[in-house]
Write an enzyme that holds these catalytic residues in place. Structure first.
Site, PDB file in Angstrom:
ATOM      1  N   TRP A  28       0.437  -1.981  -2.831  1.00 35.27           N
ATOM      2  CA  TRP A  28       0.509  -0.658  -2.186  1.00 35.27           C
ATOM      3  C   TRP A  28      -0.892  -0.109  -1.868  1.00 35.27           C
ATOM      4  O   TRP A  28      -1.158   1.078  -2.075  1.00 35.27           O
ATOM      5  CB  TRP A  28       1.236   0.361  -3.055  1.00 35.27           C
ATOM      6  N   HIS A  29      -1.754  -0.960  -1.362  1.00 36.87           N
ATOM      7  CA  HIS A  29      -3.125  -0.519  -1.082  1.00 36.87           C
ATOM      8  C   HIS A  29      -3.443  -0.637   0.399  1.00 36.87           C
ATOM      9  O   HIS A  29      -4.507  -1.144   0.786  1.00 36.87           O
ATOM     10  CB  HIS A  29      -4.119  -1.348  -1.911  1.00 36.87           C
ATOM     11  N   GLN A  30      -2.537  -0.162   1.233  1.00 35.78           N
ATOM     12  CA  GLN A  30      -2.741  -0.272   2.680  1.00 35.78           C
ATOM     13  C   GLN A  30      -4.040   0.445   3.079  1.00 35.78           C
ATOM     14  O   GLN A  30      -4.295   1.561   2.637  1.00 35.78           O
ATOM     15  CB  GLN A  30      -1.574   0.387   3.430  1.00 35.78           C
TER      16      GLN A  30
END
Ligand SMILES: Cc1cc2nc3c(=O)[nH]c(=O)nc-3n(C[C@H](O)[C@H](O)[C@H](O)COP(=O)(O)OP(=O)(O)OC[C@H]3O[C@@H](n4cnc5c(N)ncnc54)[C@H](O)[C@@H]3O)c2cc1C
Length: 530
Positions: free
Chosen positions: A465-467
């Site tokens: 979840w590190h876009q």
């Protein structure tokens, strides 16, 4: 009257009578937007409108750190998914992002990791501005933090807005993982946010944004304490659909709130802090993007910027590396210990982030082993300097048209090599002699080799979840913002969020996004003499 009640009354008054114009409009109250807005609002002479599509954060799944997983798939996130990916055996990865006051910092796993020295020096070289370099950013971090671990004035700040502490009440498993790491030559450090991220990496307990058992999101830390002031209006459930322009000058925004459309002006600037998926979406729907593609969708062009939506990056984790241990025991569902290490000694920076994890998520192959949940222990390897790049595309001109997320995970073959090597690091650590009293046997991946091991990776990858990176800061033709976060080719519009990262930082991305918000505030304060 207690402070929350004062805030409620003040914000009710301010939002019932929205002004036609504010000095600054900050769109999105996530990790970067909250830091930026909080700093701007310190000056009582500046009027600020904060627009957030999500709602309030005062619910137990957000406030209680142990319940963070409950937010996935809930109304507190956007529910994005990437396109099915042949490199993942056709799977499509979830791309959750926070949709609530605090954005990601309200729904995330609470880990505070600041990135590697080389990340920030790369930001500086790409932007041509030393203010983004490591030495400068270290000062910003000291300003941000209210550190509650062992005093360390060189690396850690005290008295800043973000309460950060070493992960509390650790179960035995994190310490055991660190011991295993040490026994195979990975050194341990006092925390993962100082010396450890200036060199080859190491092992440590994690730092977290938890105070007295409660999440301290970036919104709670920066914005909430100022919400009784008359200069700060926070409008929730307000969807920003477009930036309005007069020629090349951004004049304000269009929003949808309570099924009505509003147009609100910005005297000085509009700042987009909508996160790495929605910032490019709103930019493109406002006419800033690739001329040809916008033309196909009949979106009137404001500025040709072909890089909007390109350079999308995300870290990935691999689920399924699982060990059985002798005594069943509950392992917390948030990671408490971390390793940053290199999958290849020739690399200049650690590229694997490995977290000790619960044994809850298992793969089909393991279901017939008949193990109870509490007898499994897992270490999740992850790759945090991926070479694969994705991109975002509009599917239509309308705000309700979905954005297409082509994440392209594993499209660069080096990422598969790194993934397999990171699994080997986990196996080395967990199978170390030092862990024998604790670990009974390795369950997965065991002896998988070649194609079978590659399939284990393809089937086990999930997002971290590190876009990031989809409206990058830089100086080449694919750059979207300059070193002052100004969108190229237009005036009075800036971006402050994870999308400006030229390359995703090494580790979880919330803390770096707070730096981006702080830097944006610094830049605006200087430009407008605030
Ligand atoms: C489940 C999960 C776990 C994570 N775990 C960690 C972790 O443990 N540690 C860590 O460091 N990082 C973690 N991250 C990543 C981190 O939270 C994000 O990288 C960071 O919050 C991104 O900051 P941002 O400011 O770029 O965007 P965000 O924090 O996503 O903020 C964007 C905000 O803009 C709002 N918005 C978007 N579009 C619109 C619109 N059109 N109109 C109005 N408002 C809009 C959103 O609702 C959101 O509030 C995690 C993320 C998730 C989703």
């Amino acid at each position: 009257m207690d402070f929350s009640e004062q805030v409620r009354i003040n914000q009710k008054r301010l939002t019932e009578k929205l002004k036609p114009q504010y000095d600054f409009i900050v769109c999105g109250l996530g990790s970067s937007g909250s830091a930026l807005a909080g700093r701007l609002a310190e000056n009582p002479n500046v009027s600020i409108l904060l627009l957030e599509a999500g709602g309030g954060d005062d619910v137990s799944s957000i406030m209680d750190p142990d319940r963070w997983l409950l937010n996935l798939g809930s109304e507190h996130e956007w529910g994005f998914s990437a396109q099915p990916n042949p490199n993942l055996n056709g799977r499509s990865l979830s791309q959750s992002m926070g949709k609530v006051l605090g954005g990601g910092s309200s729904i995330n796993a609470l880990m505070w990791t600041r990135g590697h020295r080389h990340d920030w020096d790369f930001f500086a070289s790409e932007s041509g501005d030393a203010a983004w370099g490591y030495e400068s950013v270290l000062n910003v971090y000291r300003r941000i933090e209210d550190w509650h671990g062992a005093p360390d004035p060189i690396y850690r700040g005290t008295g800043g807005p973000m309460f950060v502490q070493p992960s509390p009440n650790p179960n035995f498993a994190p310490a055991v993982m660190i011991e295993g790491a040490n026994s195979v030559g990975i050194p341990s450090f006092e925390n993962p946010n100082g010396r450890m991220m200036e060199g080859d990496g190491g092992a440590s307990m994690l730092d977290v944004i938890v105070r007295n058992g409660k999440r301290q999101s970036v919104f709670r830390s920066y914005v909430f304490p100022l919400m009784d002031r008359p200069n700060l209006t926070v409008l929730t459930r307000a969807l920003v659909t477009r930036v309005s322009f007069d020629g090349k000058r951004a004049t304000g925004v269009e929003i949808v709130c309570n099924d009505k459309i509003y147009r609100i002006g910005a005297e000085h600037e509009v700042v987009l802090s909508l996160g790495a998926i929605n910032t490019p979406k709103v930019l493109m729907q406002s006419g800033i993007g690739d001329q040809v593609e916008l033309g196909h969708l009949r979106i009137p062009l404001v500025q040709h910027l072909p890089g909007v939506g390109h350079n999308l990056q995300d870290h990935f984790l691999i689920y399924g590396c699982v060990w059985e241990y002798h005594q069943p025991s509950v392992i917390p569902n948030a990671a408490r210990a971390v390793l940053f290490w290199k999958t290849d000694p020739d690399l200049d920076t650690p590229n694997a982030q490995i977290v000790q994890s619960d044994g809850g998520r298992v793969r089909d192959e393991m279901k017939n082993l008949g193990l109870v949940n509490d007898s499994r222990w897992s270490i999740a390897p992850g790759i945090v300097r991926p070479k694969s790049r994705g991109r975002l595309r509009l599917t239509g001109p309308d705000p309700v048209d979905e954005i297409k997320i082509e994440l392209n995970t594993l499209s660069d073959p080096d990422d598969m090599k790194a993934a397999i090597a990171s699994i080997e690091i986990c196996r080395e650590v967990a199978n170390a002699t030092a862990l024998r009293p604790f670990v009974k046997r390795e369950l997965m991946p065991g002896n998988l080799k070649g194609m079978a091991l590659a399939d284990f990776v393809r089937d086990g990858i999930v997002t971290y979840w590190h876009q990031a990176g989809s409206a990058k800061m830089g100086r080449d033709p694919m750059s979207v913002v300059d070193s002052n976060l100004k969108v190229y080719g237009v005036n009075n519009l800036r971006i402050a969020d994870g999308s400006i990262m030229p390359r995703v930082t090494t580790g979880n991305t919330m803390a770096p996004c707070v730096v981006i918000g702080e830097r944006a505030a610094e830049i605006l304060k200087e430009q407008y003499n605030l």
